[in-house]
Design a protein around this motif. Structure first.
Motif, PDB file in Angstrom:
ATOM      1  N   ARG A  17       0.815  -1.207   0.000  1.00 11.34           N
ATOM      2  CA  ARG A  17       0.000   0.000   0.000  1.00 11.34           C
ATOM      3  C   ARG A  17       0.846   1.253   0.000  1.00 11.34           C
ATOM      4  O   ARG A  17       0.506   2.249  -0.630  1.00 11.34           O
ATOM      5  CB  ARG A  17      -0.924  -0.001   1.219  1.00 11.34           C
ATOM      6  CG  ARG A  17      -2.064  -1.009   1.093  1.00 11.34           C
ATOM      7  CD  ARG A  17      -2.839  -1.108   2.381  1.00 11.34           C
ATOM      8  NE  ARG A  17      -3.917  -2.062   2.259  1.00 11.34           N
ATOM      9  CZ  ARG A  17      -4.660  -2.476   3.269  1.00 11.34           C
ATOM     10  NH1 ARG A  17      -4.426  -2.018   4.487  1.00 11.34           N
ATOM     11  NH2 ARG A  17      -5.619  -3.345   3.088  1.00 11.34           N
ATOM     12  N   THR A  18       1.952   1.224   0.749  1.00 14.40           N
ATOM     13  CA  THR A  18       2.777   2.426   0.837  1.00 14.40           C
ATOM     14  C   THR A  18       3.771   2.525  -0.305  1.00 14.40           C
ATOM     15  O   THR A  18       4.423   3.547  -0.472  1.00 14.40           O
ATOM     16  CB  THR A  18       3.548   2.442   2.162  1.00 14.40           C
ATOM     17  OG1 THR A  18       4.347   1.254   2.254  1.00 14.40           O
ATOM     18  CG2 THR A  18       2.603   2.511   3.343  1.00 14.40           C
ATOM     19  N   GLY A  19       3.914   1.442  -1.076  1.00 18.73           N
ATOM     20  CA  GLY A  19       4.857   1.483  -2.186  1.00 18.73           C
ATOM     21  C   GLY A  19       6.288   1.485  -1.722  1.00 18.73           C
ATOM     22  O   GLY A  19       7.181   1.933  -2.432  1.00 18.73           O
ATOM     23  N   SER A  20       6.559   0.971  -0.525  1.00 20.85           N
ATOM     24  CA  SER A  20       7.905   1.007   0.014  1.00 20.85           C
ATOM     25  C   SER A  20       8.787  -0.008  -0.690  1.00 20.85           C
ATOM     26  O   SER A  20       8.397  -1.149  -0.918  1.00 20.85           O
ATOM     27  CB  SER A  20       7.881   0.693   1.516  1.00 20.85           C
ATOM     28  OG  SER A  20       9.183   0.567   2.009  1.00 20.85           O
ATOM     29  N   THR A  21      10.013   0.395  -1.042  1.00 23.43           N
ATOM     30  CA  THR A  21      10.974  -0.505  -1.672  1.00 23.43           C
ATOM     31  C   THR A  21      12.117  -0.833  -0.734  1.00 23.43           C
ATOM     32  O   THR A  21      13.099  -1.426  -1.136  1.00 23.43           O
ATOM     33  CB  THR A  21      11.555   0.127  -2.954  1.00 23.43           C
ATOM     34  OG1 THR A  21      12.148   1.395  -2.603  1.00 23.43           O
ATOM     35  CG2 THR A  21      10.471   0.349  -3.977  1.00 23.43           C
ATOM     36  N   ARG A  31       6.755   1.314 -15.733  1.00 21.08           N
ATOM     37  CA  ARG A  31       5.346   1.517 -16.080  1.00 21.08           C
ATOM     38  C   ARG A  31       4.670   0.211 -16.468  1.00 21.08           C
ATOM     39  O   ARG A  31       3.500  -0.005 -16.155  1.00 21.08           O
ATOM     40  CB  ARG A  31       5.241   2.505 -17.246  1.00 21.08           C
ATOM     41  CG  ARG A  31       5.656   3.927 -16.884  1.00 21.08           C
ATOM     42  CD  ARG A  31       5.494   4.845 -18.083  1.00 21.08           C
ATOM     43  NE  ARG A  31       5.842   6.218 -17.760  1.00 21.08           N
ATOM     44  CZ  ARG A  31       5.831   7.214 -18.636  1.00 21.08           C
ATOM     45  NH1 ARG A  31       5.468   6.984 -19.897  1.00 21.08           N
ATOM     46  NH2 ARG A  31       6.172   8.446 -18.249  1.00 21.08           N
ATOM     47  N   ASP A  32       5.388  -0.655 -17.172  1.00 19.14           N
ATOM     48  CA  ASP A  32       4.748  -1.852 -17.712  1.00 19.14           C
ATOM     49  C   ASP A  32       4.911  -3.082 -16.825  1.00 19.14           C
ATOM     50  O   ASP A  32       4.037  -3.937 -16.787  1.00 19.14           O
ATOM     51  CB  ASP A  32       5.305  -2.155 -19.111  1.00 19.14           C
ATOM     52  CG  ASP A  32       6.828  -2.182 -19.132  1.00 19.14           C
ATOM     53  OD1 ASP A  32       7.447  -1.740 -18.140  1.00 19.14           O
ATOM     54  OD2 ASP A  32       7.396  -2.656 -20.133  1.00 19.14           O
ATOM     55  N   LYS A  33       6.010  -3.193 -16.062  1.00 20.64           N
ATOM     56  CA  LYS A  33       6.264  -4.395 -15.271  1.00 20.64           C
ATOM     57  C   LYS A  33       6.237  -4.151 -13.769  1.00 20.64           C
ATOM     58  O   LYS A  33       6.658  -5.011 -12.993  1.00 20.64           O
ATOM     59  CB  LYS A  33       7.621  -4.993 -15.663  1.00 20.64           C
ATOM     60  CG  LYS A  33       7.646  -5.531 -17.078  1.00 20.64           C
ATOM     61  CD  LYS A  33       8.940  -6.281 -17.345  1.00 20.64           C
ATOM     62  CE  LYS A  33       8.925  -6.900 -18.742  1.00 20.64           C
ATOM     63  NZ  LYS A  33      10.167  -7.680 -19.002  1.00 20.64           N
ATOM     64  N   GLY A  34       5.756  -2.993 -13.354  1.00 25.50           N
ATOM     65  CA  GLY A  34       5.715  -2.716 -11.924  1.00 25.50           C
ATOM     66  C   GLY A  34       7.108  -2.468 -11.367  1.00 25.50           C
ATOM     67  O   GLY A  34       7.957  -1.881 -12.042  1.00 25.50           O
ATOM     68  N   THR A  35       7.348  -2.944 -10.163  1.00 24.84           N
ATOM     69  CA  THR A  35       8.645  -2.749  -9.509  1.00 24.84           C
ATOM     70  C   THR A  35       9.512  -3.993  -9.670  1.00 24.84           C
ATOM     71  O   THR A  35       9.088  -5.102  -9.329  1.00 24.84           O
ATOM     72  CB  THR A  35       8.452  -2.455  -8.010  1.00 24.84           C
ATOM     73  OG1 THR A  35       7.654  -1.272  -7.881  1.00 24.84           O
ATOM     74  CG2 THR A  35       9.791  -2.222  -7.331  1.00 24.84           C
ATOM     75  N   ILE A  42      16.848  -6.045 -13.383  1.00 24.82           N
ATOM     76  CA  ILE A  42      16.899  -4.607 -13.681  1.00 24.82           C
ATOM     77  C   ILE A  42      17.820  -4.355 -14.873  1.00 24.82           C
ATOM     78  O   ILE A  42      17.477  -3.602 -15.799  1.00 24.82           O
ATOM     79  CB  ILE A  42      17.380  -3.818 -12.443  1.00 24.82           C
ATOM     80  CG1 ILE A  42      16.329  -3.868 -11.341  1.00 24.82           C
ATOM     81  CG2 ILE A  42      17.674  -2.366 -12.810  1.00 24.82           C
ATOM     82  CD1 ILE A  42      16.776  -3.250 -10.032  1.00 24.82           C
ATOM     83  N   ILE A  43      18.996  -4.972 -14.862  1.00 24.65           N
ATOM     84  CA  ILE A  43      19.954  -4.796 -15.962  1.00 24.65           C
ATOM     85  C   ILE A  43      19.355  -5.289 -17.273  1.00 24.65           C
ATOM     86  O   ILE A  43      19.460  -4.631 -18.322  1.00 24.65           O
ATOM     87  CB  ILE A  43      21.265  -5.530 -15.645  1.00 24.65           C
ATOM     88  CG1 ILE A  43      21.967  -4.857 -14.453  1.00 24.65           C
ATOM     89  CG2 ILE A  43      22.193  -5.538 -16.861  1.00 24.65           C
ATOM     90  CD1 ILE A  43      23.179  -5.609 -13.955  1.00 24.65           C
TER      91      ILE A  43
END
Length: 293
Positions: A17-21, A31-35, A42-43
């Motif tokens: 809910r808080t979007g904490s990473t 935008r397309d695959k979330g986090t 990532i690479i």
């Protein structure tokens, strides 16, 4: 068991809910695959978007990159985890304190300890059963290997601006991500930190990258820095969501604390009897009043 499940579900709910990473770093929000929270993913994602820092490297330089990445993961990373998360003095006075001040309420009460436990388990898997048998001896060996790793990095860098010339590559990003926190953190127990500070070219290397790519050192951007279009409007739109998330965090936190109180027996509900026994003291008082009259 039920309490552990409640806490795990609560943390997972709050993080989503808080979007904490903070629970899993590094993290890239797309935008397309979330986090995306795994380094290699990532690479790979960035390379698919035509962002490849190793595009101009030769085959030899590519092989050197793989060798140094393996060296960093095997010799340096375990000691960095030990320095920040296992060393009692560093963890209590620096790491836990920093996360507690940075992570939003109520995650700051639970998240640092969860991360601490996860890192300890990770080191036990890396170091094997010998970790618990002779921790002091193993620690000395590992710190010695880490110092040798830093010395090799210093020798490979030499007087160059980056490891492969005047342009940064993926190896520079990895090395900087490992060295900069160690160099800048105010650690009460800085055995490895002192060795890094004695390697002047690595210190200059980190300082140069900070000045080039992080000129405000993690604070607010300079007044002349370009701002994204619609940034002010975006902040105004996000404000209600931010307040809603904060309210949800408080409500879920209170619910979890109440659940813990009931499950542990700290708080219990007792129902009073409404039968004749409950009315008996009143009847006795009426009888006494009649006798007095």
């Amino acid at each position: 068991m039920l309490l552990s499940a409640l806490q795990a579900g609560w943390l997972s709910s709050l993080l989503s809910r808080t979007g904490s990473t903070a629970w899993s770093l590094p993290a890239l929000k797309t935008r397309d695959k979330g986090t995306i929270s795994k380094t290699q993913q990532i690479i790979t994602h960035l390379r698919k978007q035509k962002y490849n820092a190793d595009y101009d490297l030769s085959a030899t330089q590519g092989a050197d990159t793989l060798a140094f990445v393996s060296l960093l993961e095997e010799k340096l990373l375990p000691v960095l985890i030990h320095t920040f998360w296992v060393d009692a003095k560093n963890y209590v006075e620096h790491t836990r304190k920093w996360y507690a001040e940075t992570v939003p309420f109520p995650l700051n009460f639970f998240l640092p300890n969860c991360m601490h436990k996860r890192h300890v388990e990770r080191l036990q898997l890396l170091w094997g059963d010998g970790y618990m048998e002779d921790e002091e001896k193993l620690e000395k060996e590992l710190y010695r290997d880490a110092r040798e790793c830093l010395t090799l990095l210093s020798q490979r860098l030499g007087s160059q601006k980056f490891f492969f010339g005047d342009s940064p590559a993926s190896l520079d990003a990895l090395v900087f991500s490992r060295l900069a926190p160690l160099l800048k953190a105010k650690l009460p127990n800085g055995k490895l930190q002192q060795h890094l500070k004695s390697l002047q070219n690595l210190c200059n290397y980190c300082t140069s990258i900070l000045s080039l790519y992080f000129p405000w050192d993690g604070g607010d951007p300079p007044a002349g820095a370009p701002r994204p279009v619609g940034a002010e409007g975006g902040e105004a739109e996000e404000e209600p969501h931010k307040r809603r998330n904060q309210l949800l965090s408080v409500v879920v936190g209170l619910a979890a604390m109440l659940a813990y109180a009931f499950l542990s027996g700290i708080v219990s509900i007792q129902r009073g009897s409404a039968g004749p026994a409950a009315r008996q003291p009143i009847a006795m008082e009426e009888e006494e009043e009649e006798e007095e009259e």
